[in-house]
Design a protein around this motif. Structure first.
Motif, short mmCIF file in Angstrom:
data_model
loop_
_atom_site.label_atom_id
_atom_site.label_comp_id
_atom_site.label_asym_id
_atom_site.label_seq_id
_atom_site.Cartn_x
_atom_site.Cartn_y
_atom_site.Cartn_z
N ARG A 162 0.81 -1.20 -0.03
CA ARG A 162 -0.04 -0.10 0.06
C ARG A 162 0.69 1.12 -0.08
NH1 ARG A 162 -5.06 1.74 1.08
NH2 ARG A 162 -5.47 4.03 2.42
N TYR A 163 0.74 1.99 -1.13
CA TYR A 163 1.78 3.14 -1.21
C TYR A 163 0.98 4.60 -1.20
CZ TYR A 163 4.88 6.22 -4.08
OH TYR A 163 5.64 7.53 -4.48
N PHE A 177 3.76 6.76 -10.24
CA PHE A 177 3.26 5.74 -11.22
C PHE A 177 4.56 5.10 -11.74
CE2 PHE A 177 -0.37 8.45 -11.41
CZ PHE A 177 -1.56 7.63 -10.86
N VAL A 180 5.84 2.79 -9.10
CA VAL A 180 5.17 1.51 -8.99
C VAL A 180 5.43 0.76 -10.24
CG1 VAL A 180 2.88 0.56 -9.26
CG2 VAL A 180 3.32 2.24 -7.66
N LEU A 189 -2.70 -4.11 -9.67
CA LEU A 189 -2.54 -2.94 -9.24
C LEU A 189 -3.81 -2.07 -9.11
CD1 LEU A 189 -0.78 -0.44 -8.37
CD2 LEU A 189 -0.63 0.28 -10.89
N ILE A 191 -5.70 1.79 -8.07
CA ILE A 191 -5.48 3.31 -7.87
C ILE A 191 -6.66 3.65 -7.01
CG2 ILE A 191 -5.12 5.51 -8.74
CD1 ILE A 191 -3.64 4.04 -11.39
N TRP A 198 -12.84 10.45 -4.03
CA TRP A 198 -12.51 11.10 -5.07
C TRP A 198 -13.30 12.46 -4.94
CZ3 TRP A 198 -8.36 9.37 -7.37
CH2 TRP A 198 -8.33 8.06 -7.67
N CYS A 209 -1.07 15.54 -5.06
CA CYS A 209 -1.20 13.89 -5.05
C CYS A 209 -2.37 13.57 -4.03
CB CYS A 209 -0.04 13.02 -5.14
SG CYS A 209 -0.48 11.60 -5.08
N SER A 211 -3.91 10.29 -4.50
CA SER A 211 -4.29 9.11 -4.74
C SER A 211 -3.47 7.81 -3.75
CB SER A 211 -3.74 8.64 -6.29
OG SER A 211 -4.62 9.24 -7.07
N LEU A 213 -2.04 4.09 -3.94
CA LEU A 213 -1.87 2.61 -4.94
C LEU A 213 -1.63 1.32 -4.07
CD1 LEU A 213 -0.29 5.51 -6.28
CD2 LEU A 213 0.35 3.83 -8.03
N GLU A 214 -2.26 0.22 -4.48
CA GLU A 214 -2.28 -0.72 -3.77
C GLU A 214 -2.24 -1.85 -4.71
OE1 GLU A 214 -5.38 0.13 0.20
OE2 GLU A 214 -5.77 -1.37 -1.37
#
Length: 640
Positions: A162-163, A177, A180, A189, A191, A198, A209, A211, A213-214
């Motif tokens: 989880r980023y 991106f 990743v 992946l 987003i 959102w 940013c 978002s 990313l998982e």
């Protein structure tokens, strides 16, 4: 049911059964290296399976059990009986949780507490329940649920990440991106929006940013860490358990050799086969009609019939073999249930099984668990004595309960025996008379075997009080009903003070039934051949009046004679010669008078429904070669 969950239930239970077998051996031989290794692989694979469905309590218990077995594999610790018993308790809990998942889709509110208690039972896990930080994080649970279909097909070690990029990462020159994209072996992946979801389009700040990313990678943990080396404070990593190691070639061979087919499709194939058998049987009367017109044509029809019968026979054997399943999945829950019931009764019992690898028709496998469970409850509650009482009688403190299955000709024999107190026929008759099930005079006239079978009477029970185990009067009659639904027969052999044995004889093939067609007046009925002991023809003068009925002597034994016509409510027409169909009812031979014997046929017998379901003595119906309907009789029920 969801296809992947269905697969999990099947494979999970197979793994539980495997581990249960290994633990049973380890209880006798705690240092058996092969059993330790096999149990470790089963527990390891099962842990990976429950992780896919985010069943945290089950995963925690299996992880602790895996640690114990891993230390035993490496020789850093030695297993003893107490440790193996704790491992069995852990496996039993997971087995119950799998049942709950199938029944209600969740483990239940007590799962976390139970998991903590089970983990504390294992050596090296005496600390309190794992802290919240040690529990699978919420993001991981969501990820695994979301990507379950992808993860279920993976065969290697996986790493979930989880980023959460810093909001100002763009000003520092970071490209989330691109970072990743540098993760090796990325297999999934997502987003996702950070915070509350959102934002609206007009509220978006293009240089911020927002978002998250998982995803999941099949690369090693160190390689995934290296991809995030510039932003380690913004990343959470979590290794996912891999399935147990296996030989790749062996795995491919098993995959190629095994094909899971929905049971409904196999059943539909069986029904079509039955229709084909009916069509083939129609050739015989067709050939007889052709004889009156053209003998050569009749011969050609009979030749075609022979070819079709051979092809149909081969197809029948093929479909029957597809329906064969091992008994192990049906029996897998019994060891746990024996332990739980014995514990609730405060009794010590050693349970053994043999022949669980025997393959039987799936209808028999599906129907066998219910009667076996009732028999097991009966043996534990009424049969096997408490440890103190056994010692007073000079018996070992631990009772023995044994289940075996095997083939005997065209039958499957399932036997359950115990070394308990046995059944007292006199006591059974006394209770039956007291409950109004029969008169004292009738009880006095019963043979010992007939007296024992009184326990199958509806509502019969010798229990003095209703408990969770027995005393409700709905046990042994359910056994007899279940066995007879499978066209089987059950015998009792009991010795007072020594124990009891129940022996079930069940058909190997439940796809079609071999029927003998009998005539009663102008009507015809089907009778399953496995209910027929023999057929005989005697002079009517050999029938002797006995009481209010008739009897005859067959093979040196007096056998009661009943009129099948009278049992069916039809007129009984006297004849100089009497045809008798001998069957068994209540464990004793009974002869039924019929007016004639016709052909033997293989048929798919459909269970009775609608108004027919309420008719006593009818087990189903089938279609004959001329398109007519043939009622199939249940002889033991009619003759009772």
């Amino acid at each position: 049911m969801d296809e992947m969950l269905d697969q999990f239930l099947i494979e999970g239970r197979e793994l539980v059964a495997q581990a249960s077998d290994d633990f049973a051996r380890l209880l006798r031989y705690p240092q058996d290296a092969a059993a330790i290794d096999s149990a470790f692989r089963a527990i390891h694979t099962l842990k990976g399976s429950v992780a896919i469905f985010a069943l945290a309590p089950a995963e925690r218990v299996l992880h602790a059990a895996e640690d114990v077995l891993e230390r035993a594999r490496k020789g850093s610790t030695r297993l003893d009986r107490e440790t193996v018993t704790a491992l069995v308790a852990c496996l039993d809990a997971v087995d119950r949780w799998i049942d709950r998942i199938e029944a209600g889709g969740k483990l239940g509110g007590d799962a976390d507490r139970s998991a903590a208690e089970l983990v504390r039972l294992l050596p090296g896990n005496d600390a309190d329940a794992p802290s919240e930080a040690e529990q699978p994080p919420e993001w991981l649970t969501s990820l695994m649920t979301r990507e379950a279909a992808t993860l279920s097909g993976a065969s290697e070690t996986l790493v979930a990440f989880r980023y959460v990029p810093d909001a100002d990462c763009f000003f520092r020159g970071d490209d989330p991106f691109a970072i990743v994209a540098g993760i090796p072996d990325l297999i999934t992946l997502a987003i996702l929006p950070g915070g509350g979801g959102w934002p609206e389009l007009q509220a978006i700040e293009p240089f911020t940013c927002f978002s998250v990313l998982e995803g999941v990678s099949a690369a090693a943990l160190d390689q995934v860490k290296a991809a995030f080396r510039l932003v380690p404070d913004q990343v959470m990593l979590h290794p996912l358990a891999a399935p147990a190691e296996q030989d790749p070639d062996n795995g491919r061979e098993k995959a190629a050799a095994t094909l899971r087919v929905a049971a409904a499709r196999v059943d539909a194939l069986g029904e079509r086969l039955s229709e084909l058998i009916v069509a083939v049987n129609a050739f015989a009367p067709l050939a007889a009609q052709a004889d009156r017109v053209d003998a050569a044509l009749a011969a050609s029809i009979r030749a075609a019939q022979v070819d079709l019968e051979q092809a149909t026979s081969d197809l029948h054997r093929g479909v029957a073999s597809v329906r064969l399943v091992p008994l192990a999945p049906t029996l897998r829950r019994l060891p746990r249930l024996v332990r739980e019931i014995a514990a609730s009764l405060q009794k010590q019992v050693e349970f053994s099984m043999a022949g669980e690898g025997l393959e039987v028709d799936k209808e028999i496998a599906d129907g066998l668990f219910e009667p076996l469970l009732h028999l097991v409850r009966n043996a534990l509650d009424h049969g096997i004595e408490a440890a103190e009482r056994r010692q007073e009688l000079g018996k070992p403190a631990v009772g023995r309960l044994a289940l075996s299955a095997g083939r005997e000709g065209d039958a499957v024999i399932v036997t359950l025996s115990d070394d308990g107190s046995g059944i007292d026929p006199a006591r059974i008759c006394e209770v039956a008379v007291a409950r109004g099930l029969l008169s004292a005079e009738d009880a006095e006239a019963l043979s010992e075997s007939a007296a024992l079978r009184l326990i199958f009477a509806p509502g019969f029970s010798t229990a003095g009080a209703v408990t969770d185990v027995s005393g409700r009067g709905v046990g042994m009659d359910a056994v007899l009903s279940a066995v007879e639904r499978m066209r089987g027969h059950i015998d009792i052999d009991s010795r007072l003070g020594s124990g009891t044995r129940f022996r079930m004889r069940l058909p190997v093939n439940a796809l079609t039934t071999r029927l003998l067609v009998v005539a009663v007046g102008t009507d015809r009925y089907g009778v399953a051949l496995d209910q027929v002991v023999e057929t005989v023809r005697i002079d009517s003068r050999s029938l002797m009046p006995v009481g209010e009925g008739l009897a005859c002597v067959l093979r040196g034994r007096t056998v009661p004679v009943l009129s099948l016509a009278a049992l069916l409510g039809l007129a009984d027409v006297p004849a100089p010669a009497t045809r008798l169909l001998v069957t068994r009812s209540g464990g004793e031979r009974v002869a039924l008078k019929v007016d004639g014997f016709a052909e033997r046929i293989d048929a798919l017998v459909r269970p009775p429904d609608g108004m027919l379901a309420a008719v006593r003595g009818v087990s189903g119906s089938t279609v004959t070669s001329d398109g007519g309907v043939l009622l199939v009789l249940n002889l033991p029920e009619l003759a009772a």
